[in-house]
Design a protein around this motif. Structure first.
Motif, mmCIF file in Angstrom:
data_model
loop_
_atom_site.group_PDB
_atom_site.id
_atom_site.type_symbol
_atom_site.label_atom_id
_atom_site.label_comp_id
_atom_site.label_asym_id
_atom_site.label_seq_id
_atom_site.Cartn_x
_atom_site.Cartn_y
_atom_site.Cartn_z
ATOM 1 N N PRO A 664 0.665 -1.069 -0.023
ATOM 2 C CA PRO A 664 -0.059 0.049 -0.081
ATOM 3 C C PRO A 664 1.108 1.196 0.055
ATOM 4 C CG PRO A 664 -0.885 -1.516 1.477
ATOM 5 C CD PRO A 664 0.447 -1.891 1.086
ATOM 6 N N LYS A 665 1.955 1.140 0.877
ATOM 7 C CA LYS A 665 2.961 2.426 0.732
ATOM 8 C C LYS A 665 3.414 2.639 -0.426
ATOM 9 C CE LYS A 665 7.008 4.184 3.171
ATOM 10 N NZ LYS A 665 7.885 3.797 4.161
ATOM 11 N N LEU A 666 3.844 1.568 -1.475
ATOM 12 C CA LEU A 666 4.425 1.615 -2.670
ATOM 13 C C LEU A 666 3.537 2.408 -3.457
ATOM 14 C CD1 LEU A 666 6.373 -1.820 -3.240
ATOM 15 C CD2 LEU A 666 7.396 0.665 -2.759
ATOM 16 N N ILE A 667 2.223 1.901 -3.549
ATOM 17 C CA ILE A 667 0.919 2.456 -4.478
ATOM 18 C C ILE A 667 0.937 3.830 -4.139
ATOM 19 C CG2 ILE A 667 -1.446 2.192 -4.675
ATOM 20 C CD1 ILE A 667 -1.118 -0.818 -4.089
ATOM 21 N N LYS A 668 0.798 4.102 -2.765
ATOM 22 C CA LYS A 668 0.498 5.732 -2.447
ATOM 23 C C LYS A 668 1.650 6.285 -2.889
ATOM 24 C CE LYS A 668 -2.599 4.545 1.451
ATOM 25 N NZ LYS A 668 -2.785 4.781 2.620
ATOM 26 N N GLU A 669 2.823 5.883 -2.892
ATOM 27 C CA GLU A 669 4.053 6.771 -3.180
ATOM 28 C C GLU A 669 4.049 7.064 -4.702
ATOM 29 O OE1 GLU A 669 7.344 4.725 -1.663
ATOM 30 O OE2 GLU A 669 7.040 5.542 0.253
ATOM 31 N N SER A 670 3.254 6.209 -5.551
ATOM 32 C CA SER A 670 3.106 6.361 -6.851
ATOM 33 C C SER A 670 2.669 7.577 -7.309
ATOM 34 C CB SER A 670 2.542 5.304 -7.429
ATOM 35 O OG SER A 670 3.044 4.011 -7.305
ATOM 36 N N LYS A 693 4.976 -1.459 -11.680
ATOM 37 C CA LYS A 693 6.297 -1.474 -11.887
ATOM 38 C C LYS A 693 7.025 -1.395 -10.400
ATOM 39 C CE LYS A 693 9.992 1.129 -13.868
ATOM 40 N NZ LYS A 693 10.329 2.409 -14.443
ATOM 41 N N ARG A 694 6.809 -0.597 -9.742
ATOM 42 C CA ARG A 694 7.281 -0.502 -8.503
ATOM 43 C C ARG A 694 7.191 -1.558 -7.415
ATOM 44 N NH1 ARG A 694 6.664 5.822 -6.475
ATOM 45 N NH2 ARG A 694 7.490 6.800 -8.519
ATOM 46 N N ILE A 695 5.689 -2.220 -7.393
ATOM 47 C CA ILE A 695 5.780 -3.541 -6.932
ATOM 48 C C ILE A 695 6.525 -4.539 -7.309
ATOM 49 C CG2 ILE A 695 4.004 -5.313 -6.617
ATOM 50 C CD1 ILE A 695 1.870 -3.099 -6.408
ATOM 51 N N ASP A 696 6.458 -4.888 -8.531
ATOM 52 C CA ASP A 696 7.483 -5.933 -9.121
ATOM 53 C C ASP A 696 8.777 -5.649 -8.625
ATOM 54 O OD1 ASP A 696 7.510 -8.031 -11.193
ATOM 55 O OD2 ASP A 696 9.230 -6.662 -12.063
ATOM 56 N N GLU A 697 9.305 -4.633 -8.660
ATOM 57 C CA GLU A 697 10.912 -4.043 -8.314
ATOM 58 C C GLU A 697 11.031 -4.478 -7.017
ATOM 59 O OE1 GLU A 697 11.522 -0.289 -9.443
ATOM 60 O OE2 GLU A 697 11.941 -0.567 -11.550
ATOM 61 N N TYR A 698 10.024 -4.354 -6.207
ATOM 62 C CA TYR A 698 9.821 -4.756 -4.892
ATOM 63 C C TYR A 698 9.885 -6.260 -4.542
ATOM 64 C CZ TYR A 698 8.155 -5.321 -0.034
ATOM 65 O OH TYR A 698 8.028 -5.748 1.241
ATOM 66 N N LEU A 699 9.221 -6.844 -5.549
ATOM 67 C CA LEU A 699 9.187 -8.413 -5.161
ATOM 68 C C LEU A 699 10.477 -8.692 -5.564
ATOM 69 C CD1 LEU A 699 5.306 -8.950 -6.402
ATOM 70 C CD2 LEU A 699 6.483 -8.799 -3.884
ATOM 71 N N GLN A 700 11.009 -8.414 -6.765
ATOM 72 C CA GLN A 700 12.005 -9.025 -7.459
ATOM 73 C C GLN A 700 13.509 -8.878 -6.693
ATOM 74 O OE1 GLN A 700 12.034 -11.072 -9.596
ATOM 75 N NE2 GLN A 700 10.061 -10.779 -10.852
ATOM 76 N N TYR A 701 13.425 -7.460 -6.155
ATOM 77 C CA TYR A 701 14.890 -7.352 -5.605
ATOM 78 C C TYR A 701 14.797 -7.094 -4.000
ATOM 79 C CZ TYR A 701 15.538 -6.102 -10.630
ATOM 80 O OH TYR A 701 15.503 -6.144 -11.976
ATOM 81 N N THR A 702 13.800 -7.147 -3.395
ATOM 82 C CA THR A 702 13.554 -7.231 -2.170
ATOM 83 C C THR A 702 13.176 -8.410 -1.514
ATOM 84 O OG1 THR A 702 13.732 -4.631 -2.019
ATOM 85 C CG2 THR A 702 13.029 -5.654 -0.095
ATOM 86 N N VAL A 703 11.915 -8.665 -1.753
ATOM 87 C CA VAL A 703 11.083 -9.781 -1.082
ATOM 88 C C VAL A 703 11.681 -11.101 -1.500
ATOM 89 C CG1 VAL A 703 8.997 -10.698 -0.975
ATOM 90 C CG2 VAL A 703 8.976 -8.311 -0.980
ATOM 91 N N HIS A 704 11.866 -11.288 -2.969
ATOM 92 C CA HIS A 704 12.378 -12.594 -3.235
ATOM 93 C C HIS A 704 13.744 -13.123 -2.819
ATOM 94 C CE1 HIS A 704 13.660 -15.352 -6.697
ATOM 95 N NE2 HIS A 704 12.663 -16.106 -5.886
#
Length: 909
Positions: A664-670, A693-704
């Motif tokens: 939600p924070k990433l979405i709002k920051e968009s 895009k921001r969610i995907d980058e978060y998932l790929q480079y942080t969460v995964h």
């Protein structure tokens, strides 16, 4: 030729009418007779027509023959009908022939027999074998003496393998005709096993009859039936019937029986082999023994007589007193057959086999001693003394041991010639090869052990001799059982005299006591010369020895280096070696060891029960531990599944919680991509793409990456948990195997699951694929209004500021928890298989230990059930153990009576 014989052969025309010109054709002659008869006032043409029918039949004019015979209405009419049926048979009209045959009524035995035989042939032609069987049996019943009818019937039964009918026919014909040929056929049927369905009493009448016909036939039948019944359930019933026949019959004493005495001897051995109980034999055995004694030949007479006496000794009053007296007389008069040694070993092997089948532990030492005694080519000398040092000196001097000190042990030692030096220990448990001196030291604490020492030895080899050195005779107990056992293993005793007081009172009393216990064992003496002992002194010692032991010899030697003592001893040995005496001595000694073995067996029942109880208790305790281990392993499996699942869920829930907070924070920051000059008619597409895009980058480079690292930590944690399990199972493994006394169980887990999890983790290191989320493209009322406003007002520049503020306010204040949940679910969906497989994988990890424990538990449960059943059987049916031993004792008594007969006097063992 008789009339009926002519009618059977269809030769009535020749016998009645054709007595004249033989060159004239029968048709012409009969035609002339027919015309002549026809001219008579009271013409009777039936007889000529009957004769004409025969001629037509013989010339294959069956229709003309039938025509002629159909007009016969006198006493020949039944024969005419039979001939008409014969004609139809020849023409192939079998049904018509059958009907005519069946319609014939006559009192003539011959005609009835002929009809039955013709129907028999007709049914064979039609392959109606049941009808054919009935017809041939009818023919035999009507007229068994008629023209080989019984031979034809027998051949038919044999061809059809109808052995019951064939046997019954042979029995009936043998009884009717008393012909040796039928007795021989019956013998053949019995010998070839074709009487299995006939009971033991079926042949009793014919056997009584066979005695009157020919004793050789009687014996052949009896022997064949005896052998035939040996493998049948009614064997004991047959023995009862057979022995009654032999006892009841007045059999001549001059007849020389060929096979029955030997068969009865074998039967006696079978009855005493441990298969039958006393209840089965109480009524059978007395009759068997009495019958055997009655017909025994020279070879089996001693065995039969001794068998009667042995049974009477064990079961007094079961055998008639006259039979017992007859057995005593027969045994006294019988000739030694030289078979005692063989019979003794047969008994020894029978006892051994019976004990092995039941898992009983016999004295292996006794078994080994019996094998030594069986070898008549080898001679054993036992050396004993009240003076251990002088005995050892003598043995070492004679055997010339250079390393004799290594054999100075407190065990009896048997010295034997061998190709190489070897030590063996013979005990009640068995024979074992000595590998270390520790084995001998430990064996010295067991009084039942004999040390066998083999090495190349000239003296022992030359005389095929072994020498037993019995130690520590100082102050020996006169009832020393082991001393007497090894003495009974020996062919003679060499007693080394005390050099200081040769043949002392103590030595004399000891040896006289030995003579009472083992009266046949020869005793000889050894004396080492000394300066204090003169020739006259030696003579006096020898004289005193002869007073008590007249057959004893004295061997003297000295150690002063004069003469070859071994050579002198070699000359001394043959003086007391007597093959016949050795065999007599050994048979008594072998019987002694068998008697001791039987005593040991009788004691085994209590021991076996105790062993079974101990085994059941031990196995049940071990089974309880195994079953407890299985339950504990189930709990451990459940515990580890829960711990490893919880560890995985913990890392998953932690990451999911961060996803729910961060997305939600990433979405709002968009919203920071909004500008007052943005194209508000299309801005919702741009914003949706940016958010994804921001969610995907978060998932790929942080969460995964974080998930992969956490997964590695989880695998390491799981490995630690599973290693704890394996460590515990190793302890169980060692504990169980120690209790079981062997490497019987292996509790090894399958660590392949860690490799599988690591492989899955490695496969997950690549980029993850998650579909874009429709964050601002949903058809919610708020989004629909905002999109419509953007399209309407976005074209008017004055309204851009208003739209910017509205979009920014909407994005920053909207609730995106549903979107975050959706993305989190999509992220973890690709890892669901790993999570769901955790219980199954851990179950695979535990599978082999479970299998090993359950298999071992099942094995011990089976053993417990088996031992409990055996214990119950022993307690409820003690005869299964005691009766065979009692019967072995009867067999032993038989051999003891035979030994008594051979030695002409009885000995105490």
């Amino acid at each position: 030729m008789k009339l009926e014989e002519c009618l059977v052969k269809k030769m009535y025309h020749e016998e009645k009418f054709l007595q004249g010109d033989l060159d004239d054709h029968p048709i012409r002659q009969l035609g002339g007779l027919y015309l002549a008869e026809q001219k008579k006032d009271m013409a009777d043409l039936s007889y000529i027509r009957f004769a004409q029918g025969e001629v037509y039949f013989h010339n294959c004019d069956y229709e003309a023959a039938i025509f002629k015979w159909e007009n016969i209405h006198n006493e020949l009419e039944p024969w005419a009908k039979k001939n008409i049926a014969d004609a139809y048979f020849e023409l192939g009209f079998l049904s018509t022939a059958e009907d005519i045959y069946k319609s014939i009524t006559t009192e003539s035995l011959i005609l009835n027999t002929e009809v039955a035989l013709q129907l028999f042939t007709l049914y064979l032609e039609q392959r109606k074998y049941e009808e054919a069987d009935q017809m041939i049996k009818n023919a035999v019943a009507i007229h068994p003496d008629y023209q080989n009818v019984t031979e034809l019937a027998c051949a038919f039964f044999v061809d059809r393998e109808d052995w019951n009918s064939a046997v019954d026919l042979a029995v009936n014909e043998a009884a009717r005709t008393k012909s040796p040929e039928w007795f021989q056929k019956l013998h053949s049927f019995i010998e070839n096993g074709h009487t299995q369905s006939h009971g033991a009493s079926h042949f009793v009448p014919i056997l009584y009859l066979a005695q009157k016909v020919d004793l050789a036939i009687f014996e052949d039948l009896m022997a064949a039936l005896w052998k035939n019944h040996e493998q049948r359930e009614d064997y004991l019933s047959w023995i009862t019937e057979a022995t009654i026949i032999l006892q009841d019959s007045d059999l001549p004493h001059t007849y020389r029986w060929q096979s029955l005495p030997g068969l009865m001897n074998n039967t006696f051995m079978q009855m005493l082999a441990g298969k039958y109980y006393l209840a089965d034999l109480a009524e059978i055995m007395p009759n068997l023994l009495a019958a055997w004694l009655k017909i025994a030949d020279n070879k089996t007479a001693p065995l039969a007589s001794a068998g009667v006496l042995a049974w009477n000794d064990t079961f007094y009053s079961q055998i008639n007193e006259d039979v017992v007296r007859s057995a005593e007389e027969s045994l006294t008069e019988s000739v030694n057959q030289g078979m005692l040694m063989e019979k003794i070993m047969e008994l020894a092997h029978a006892i051994q086999n019976w004990a092995d089948e039941r898992g009983l532990n016999l004295h292996k030492r006794f078994e080994w001693i019996l094998e030594q005694l069986e070898d008549l080519n080898s001679h054993r000398v036992m050396v004993a003394s009240m003076s251990t040092s002088e005995k050892s000196s003598f043995i070492h001097e004679m055997l010339k041991h250079s390393d004799s000190s290594c054999i100075d042990v407190s065990l009896p030692v048997l010295f034997k010639d061998g190709q190489e030096t070897e030590f063996q220990l013979v005990s009640d448990e068995g024979v074992s090869v000595v590998t270390t001196s520790k084995d001998i030291i430990e064996a010295e604490n067991r009084p039942d052990t004999l040390l066998v020492y083999s090495e190349p030895n000239t003296l022992l080899h030359a005389h095929n001799m072994t020498m037993i050195d019995y130690p520590e005779m100082d102050g020996v107990n006169k009832s020393n059982s082991h001393f007497l056992e090894y003495l009974r293993m020996s062919d003679r005793l060499l007693f080394v005299l005390n050099n200081k007081e040769p043949f002392s009172t103590e030595e004399c009393e000891f040896l006289l006591d030995i003579t009472e216990k083992v009266p046949l064992c020869p005793i000889h003496f050894v004396l080492k010369k000394s300066e204090l002992l003169s020739a006259d002194g030696v003579y006096e010692i020898e004289k005193r020895i002869k007073n008590y032991f007249p057959n004893a010899e004295l061997f003297t030697y000295s150690t002063d280096g004069e003469g070859d003592h071994q050579e002198a001893f070699s000359r001394f040995i043959p003086q007391y070696q007597d093959g016949e005496s050795n065999e007599r001595l050994r048979t008594g000694n072998m019987l002694f060891f068998i008697r001791e073995t039987i005593k040991h067996l009788l004691q085994q029942q209590v021991k076996v029960e105790e062993d079974l109880n101990r085994s059941i208790q031990f196995d049940e305790n071990l089974l309880a531990r195994l079953q407890g281990a299985v339950h504990q392993l189930y709990d451990l499996e459940e515990e580890k599944i829960k711990a490893i699942q919880n560890a995985y869920r913990s890392l998953r829930d932690e990451i999911r919680s961060d996803l729910i907070k961060t997305i939600p924070k990433l979405i709002k920051e968009s919203a920071d991509i909004l500008r007052e000059d943005s194209d508000f008619g299309n801005i919702h597409h741009e914003l949706n793409d940016e958010m994804n895009k921001r969610i995907d980058e978060y998932l790929q480079y942080t969460v995964h990456p974080r998930y992969i690292n956490s997964l590695q930590d989880w695998i390491s944690f799981s490995e630690g948990e599973l290693n704890e399990v394996q460590k515990l199972l190793v302890e169980w493994n060692e504990s169980f195997n120690e209790l079981m006394g062997e490497e019987r169980i292996r509790l090894e887990c399958d660590f392949q699951i860690l490799a599988d999890w690591q492989r899955d983790a490695d496969r997950m290191t690549g980029a993850i694929q998650i579909d874009k989320e429709n964050i601002l493209l949903k058809r919610t009322p708020a989004q629909m209004l905002l999109k419509s406003a953007g399209k309407i007002f976005g074209v008017i520049p004055a309204n851009n500021s208003m739209m910017y503020n509205r979009y920014k306010n909407f994005i920053e204040n909207e609730n995106y928890s549903e979107t975050a949940e959706s993305i989190a679910n999509k992220f973890f969906r690709q890892f669901e298989l790993l999570e769901k497989a955790i219980p199954r994988d851990i179950s695979l990890f535990f599978r082999e230990p479970f299998t090993a424990l359950k298999k071992s538990a099942a094995s011990y449960q089976e053993q417990v059930d088996k031992n409990k059943a055996a214990l119950t059987e022993m307690k409820s049916h003690p005869e299964t153990f005691c009766d065979p031993i009692k019967l072995f004792d009867v067999r032993l008594r038989q051999l003891e009576w035979l030994e008594f007969q051979e030695k002409s006097r009885k000995h105490v063992y």
